[in-house]
Scaffold this active site. Sequence first.
Site, mmCIF file in Angstrom:
data_model
loop_
_atom_site.group_PDB
_atom_site.id
_atom_site.type_symbol
_atom_site.label_atom_id
_atom_site.label_comp_id
_atom_site.label_asym_id
_atom_site.label_seq_id
_atom_site.Cartn_x
_atom_site.Cartn_y
_atom_site.Cartn_z
ATOM 1 N N HIS A 63 58.151 -15.704 -42.059
ATOM 2 C CA HIS A 63 56.720 -15.844 -42.336
ATOM 3 C C HIS A 63 56.084 -14.462 -42.366
ATOM 4 O O HIS A 63 56.722 -13.463 -42.043
ATOM 5 C CB HIS A 63 56.037 -16.776 -41.334
ATOM 6 C CG HIS A 63 55.997 -16.287 -39.912
ATOM 7 N ND1 HIS A 63 57.126 -15.979 -39.187
ATOM 8 C CD2 HIS A 63 54.944 -16.075 -39.077
ATOM 9 C CE1 HIS A 63 56.779 -15.608 -37.967
ATOM 10 N NE2 HIS A 63 55.467 -15.639 -37.870
ATOM 11 N N ASP A 67 54.350 -8.962 -37.103
ATOM 12 C CA ASP A 67 55.477 -8.622 -36.230
ATOM 13 C C ASP A 67 56.815 -9.067 -36.834
ATOM 14 O O ASP A 67 57.871 -8.816 -36.251
ATOM 15 C CB ASP A 67 55.292 -9.194 -34.817
ATOM 16 C CG ASP A 67 55.114 -10.703 -34.779
ATOM 17 O OD1 ASP A 67 54.453 -11.254 -35.683
ATOM 18 O OD2 ASP A 67 55.654 -11.342 -33.849
HETATM 19 ZN ZN LIG Z 1 54.100 -15.747 -36.108
#
Ligand SMILES: [Zn+2]
EC number: 3.1.26.11
Length: 309
Positions: A63, A67
């Site tokens: 996704h 991060d």
């Molecule tokens: Zn996430």
Amino acid sequence: MDIQFLGTGAGQPSKARNVSSLALKLLDEINEVWLFDCGEGTQNRILETTIRPRKVSKIFITHLHGDHIFGLPGFLSSRAFQANEEQTDLDIYGPQGIKSFVLTSLRVSGSRLPYRMHFHEFDQDSLGKILETDKFTVYAEELDHTIFCVGYRVMQKDLEGTLDAERLKAAGVPFGPLFGKIKNGQDVVLEDGTEIKAADYISAPRPGKIITILGDTRKTNASVRLAVNADVLVHESTYGKGDEKIARNHGHSTNMQAAQVAAEAGAKRLLLNHISARFLSKDISQLKKDAATVFENVHVVKDLEEVEL
Ligand SMILES: [Zn+2]
């Protein structure tokens, strides 16, 4: 085949854990490394391993949260600096938007790559089988996070049985074309009349491995489907036992929920990653202990740890 964890922390880097990335090392199988997610600093972590960036042939993104992707521009640029090495193409799989993120970062920073990238973007409607080669098939399914996020199921195709050459030689079969025939499953008769049954000298085909690597997610049936009979399930554990409500609110899972998924799926082994920095080392052993009450073969992974499959 093994998995090396490059970043096992949640959200932001800490001294002990970098943000998300892991390498599925398929060097013996296809002489390639596949990267799953590429958080900031992934290339620094790779420097501490034996992984050569040009061996990274495919990158799978779960996704678009920072991060999980902020390490891409840096990694892709550095990959170009192996001047005296052959420049190999790279495939990037991920949610719609990943291409624009990568190309924008490279364009505004004036970065030009000497190798070609091929983007394979998907959305809710174009999931399922996303890749098939002669040795592997990869499936993606949508998970349940705060933005569109997927999990991957990597299935190695079954491995052909191998020929027991030593025993064939001992049975008096001369090395040469007869070996090839027997390997192809053909029974043969030697000059002295001895009958050699191919099946006696070829081991049974071995089932390929199933590796399930999930992105960030609440507990969902999609995770169970992706992990059915998996040899290994890599599942996030942002929270611990008793944190189910806060995990739900933030689109994440607890160690207990990850263990439930592994148990429901009949997975063989569970590796927990995406660990919050608030967990200290004594908490880590508790995370494992608690999860093991639901699914015994569980382990909380560390950065740079290598797990053989
Ligand atoms: Zn996430």
